[in-house]
Design a protein around this motif. Structure first.
Motif, mmCIF file in Angstrom:
data_model
loop_
_atom_site.group_PDB
_atom_site.id
_atom_site.type_symbol
_atom_site.label_atom_id
_atom_site.label_comp_id
_atom_site.label_asym_id
_atom_site.label_seq_id
_atom_site.Cartn_x
_atom_site.Cartn_y
_atom_site.Cartn_z
ATOM 1 N N ARG A 3 9.989 -4.177 -4.798
ATOM 2 C CA ARG A 3 9.509 -5.251 -3.780
ATOM 3 C C ARG A 3 10.827 -5.549 -3.160
ATOM 4 N NH1 ARG A 3 5.012 -7.416 -5.299
ATOM 5 N NH2 ARG A 3 3.984 -6.649 -7.294
ATOM 6 N N ILE A 11 6.160 -4.889 -14.525
ATOM 7 C CA ILE A 11 5.501 -4.464 -13.413
ATOM 8 C C ILE A 11 6.020 -3.304 -12.593
ATOM 9 C CG2 ILE A 11 4.003 -6.459 -13.499
ATOM 10 C CD1 ILE A 11 5.325 -7.374 -10.994
ATOM 11 N N GLN A 118 -4.381 -1.011 -4.925
ATOM 12 C CA GLN A 118 -2.898 -0.676 -5.111
ATOM 13 C C GLN A 118 -1.864 -1.642 -4.444
ATOM 14 O OE1 GLN A 118 -1.707 3.272 -4.805
ATOM 15 N NE2 GLN A 118 0.078 2.867 -6.276
ATOM 16 N N THR A 119 -0.974 -2.270 -4.929
ATOM 17 C CA THR A 119 -0.034 -2.937 -4.257
ATOM 18 C C THR A 119 0.624 -1.993 -3.270
ATOM 19 O OG1 THR A 119 0.562 -4.576 -5.706
ATOM 20 C CG2 THR A 119 2.382 -4.201 -4.365
ATOM 21 N N THR A 121 4.126 -1.520 -0.347
ATOM 22 C CA THR A 121 5.418 -2.131 -0.204
ATOM 23 C C THR A 121 5.915 -1.191 1.013
ATOM 24 O OG1 THR A 121 6.423 -1.174 -2.221
ATOM 25 C CG2 THR A 121 5.974 -3.560 -2.100
ATOM 26 N N TYR A 225 3.819 -13.134 -7.918
ATOM 27 C CA TYR A 225 3.775 -11.912 -7.443
ATOM 28 C C TYR A 225 2.677 -11.281 -8.169
ATOM 29 C CZ TYR A 225 8.394 -12.886 -5.645
ATOM 30 O OH TYR A 225 9.684 -13.237 -5.118
ATOM 31 N N TYR A 227 0.479 -7.992 -8.598
ATOM 32 C CA TYR A 227 0.629 -6.559 -8.585
ATOM 33 C C TYR A 227 -0.667 -5.937 -8.894
ATOM 34 C CZ TYR A 227 2.852 -2.006 -9.431
ATOM 35 O OH TYR A 227 3.141 -0.698 -9.446
ATOM 36 N N THR A 231 -3.027 -7.754 -12.350
ATOM 37 C CA THR A 231 -1.621 -8.384 -13.061
ATOM 38 C C THR A 231 -0.963 -9.197 -11.801
ATOM 39 O OG1 THR A 231 -1.332 -6.095 -13.905
ATOM 40 C CG2 THR A 231 0.498 -7.528 -13.815
ATOM 41 N N CYS A 232 -0.413 -10.284 -12.627
ATOM 42 C CA CYS A 232 0.146 -11.361 -11.839
ATOM 43 C C CYS A 232 1.354 -11.953 -12.562
ATOM 44 C CB CYS A 232 -0.768 -12.427 -11.555
ATOM 45 S SG CYS A 232 -0.107 -13.510 -10.107
ATOM 46 N N THR A 242 3.949 -13.059 -17.210
ATOM 47 C CA THR A 242 3.002 -12.206 -16.409
ATOM 48 C C THR A 242 1.763 -12.104 -17.346
ATOM 49 O OG1 THR A 242 5.149 -10.771 -15.890
ATOM 50 C CG2 THR A 242 2.768 -9.702 -16.199
ATOM 51 N N ASP A 244 -1.579 -9.795 -17.604
ATOM 52 C CA ASP A 244 -1.980 -8.488 -17.362
ATOM 53 C C ASP A 244 -3.571 -8.258 -17.686
ATOM 54 O OD1 ASP A 244 -2.300 -5.855 -16.159
ATOM 55 O OD2 ASP A 244 -0.928 -5.127 -18.020
#
Length: 332
Positions: A3, A11, A118-119, A121, A225, A227, A231-232, A242, A244
């Motif tokens: 990130r 994460i 999926q994240t 970037t 954030y 993910y 997940t956050c 976090t 998950d």
């Protein structure tokens, strides 16, 4: 699974799932999943000239709530795989990833993996190709793997990645073909299922806790954030939390870690707590949400962490956060 800002170590690691590098065999479906037949709706490809609002997918077919209940194993179309060689058994890894470790037409190993939600970037910035009418990016790894990523949402970045592990030819060619197939199937509504009662798969971890709960765990002025879709993390000035949701292996004795201790989370729920003294000390608390057959199940994990200079009780913070969100999770 990097990130522009610092994010928690929990994460940052995205395991490369190559042939021969998998954990327990999770090929079987863990819980009853009733696939919903594709309907007649087939949303047209988005116009390149129309800006997509923040938080919206480039096409309604790829809405996060819809992708959460899409089975990635159903997207590994055997008819497509047979174009590359002889398919093997499907191997599920979590809610969003599925692989087929097969052989090419010459009997050489070929691994095909699809991961949805999926994240994205760097892939988002460097997407200079088109697949199925969507922006796409390709990345090769030492001539033995190719990652074909398709962008389904830009702010925040989300997408689909098809990974090919292959040392005997062009790994990107089958990756593009499979990615085209996956995009088309999702647009056609393929692979959508009805989750088991109490499953975590439908939940948005970023939306689950209330503000007071996050304030207490991360401090005011935190940044959220996400993910992937399960997940956050919430990052404050000197601490973070976090949440998950995982589909994973459940040990018979619930012995997830040699250093774990049991903690009462209320309502008859036992949590398993592990404290880690590293350069970035943390405390994790997990509990079993849903248990299926053959040691398969779903767990919730809460992790509290912060730099050594931040003096606070990480385990107390993790337990308090866990107790606050348990009541918001549907019962099985």
């Amino acid at each position: 699974m990097p990130r522009l800002v610092a994010v928690p170590s929990a994460i940052l690691s995205l395991a490369l799932l190559l042939a021969g590098c998998v954990g327990p065999d999770l090929a079987k479906q863990r819980f009853p999943r009733t696939t919903i037949p594709a309907n007649a709706e087939n949303v047209a490809d988005p116009s390149e000239d129309t800006p997509v609002p923040d938080g919206q997918p480039v096409d309604p077919a790829f809405a996060p709530d819809r992708i959460r209940v899409t089975d990635p194993c159903e997207l590994l179309d055997e008819d497509v795989l047979k174009r590359f060689g002889t398919p093997g058994d499907r191997s599920r890894s979590g809610f969003s990833r599925c692989s087929n470790f097969m052989e090419d037409k010459d009997g050489k190993d070929l691994a095909v993996t699809v991961e949805i939600g999926q994240t994205m970037t760097s892939e988002l910035k460097e997407a200079d190709k088109q697949i199925g009418g969507l922006r796409a990016h390709e990345q090769t790894l030492e001539d033995s793997a190719c990652f074909v990523s398709v962008i389904t949402q830009e702010k925040p970045g989300l997408g689909i990645t098809v990974q090919i592990g292959y040392e005997h030819g062009d790994a990107c060619a089958p990756g593009r073909e499979m990615a085209e197939s996956v995009v088309a199937q999702i647009k056609d509504g393929k692979g959508i299922f009805r989750p088991a009662k109490g499953s975590l798969v439908t939940l948005d971890p970023c939306a689950l806790p209330d503000q007071a709960t996050v304030d207490a765990a991360a401090g005011p002025g935190y940044r959220a954030y996400p993910y992937g879709l399960h997940t956050c993390s919430w990052l404050g000035d000197d601490k973070e939390i976090t949440l998950d949701f995982r589909e994973t292996f459940i040990p018979d004795d619930r012995d997830f870690d040699d250093k774990q201790t049991e903690v009462d989370l209320g309502g008859g729920i036992t949590g398993y707590q592990v404290s880690r003294s590293t350069a970035f000390p943390s405390c994790e608390v997990k509990w079993v949400q849903l248990e299926g057959n053959d040691n398969e199940g779903e767990v919730v994990e809460v992790k509290s962490a912060g730099p050594k200079t931040a003096e606070f009780d990480r385990c107390a913070a993790a337990v308090a956060f866990a107790k606050a969100v348990i009541g918001k999770i549907p019962k099985s």
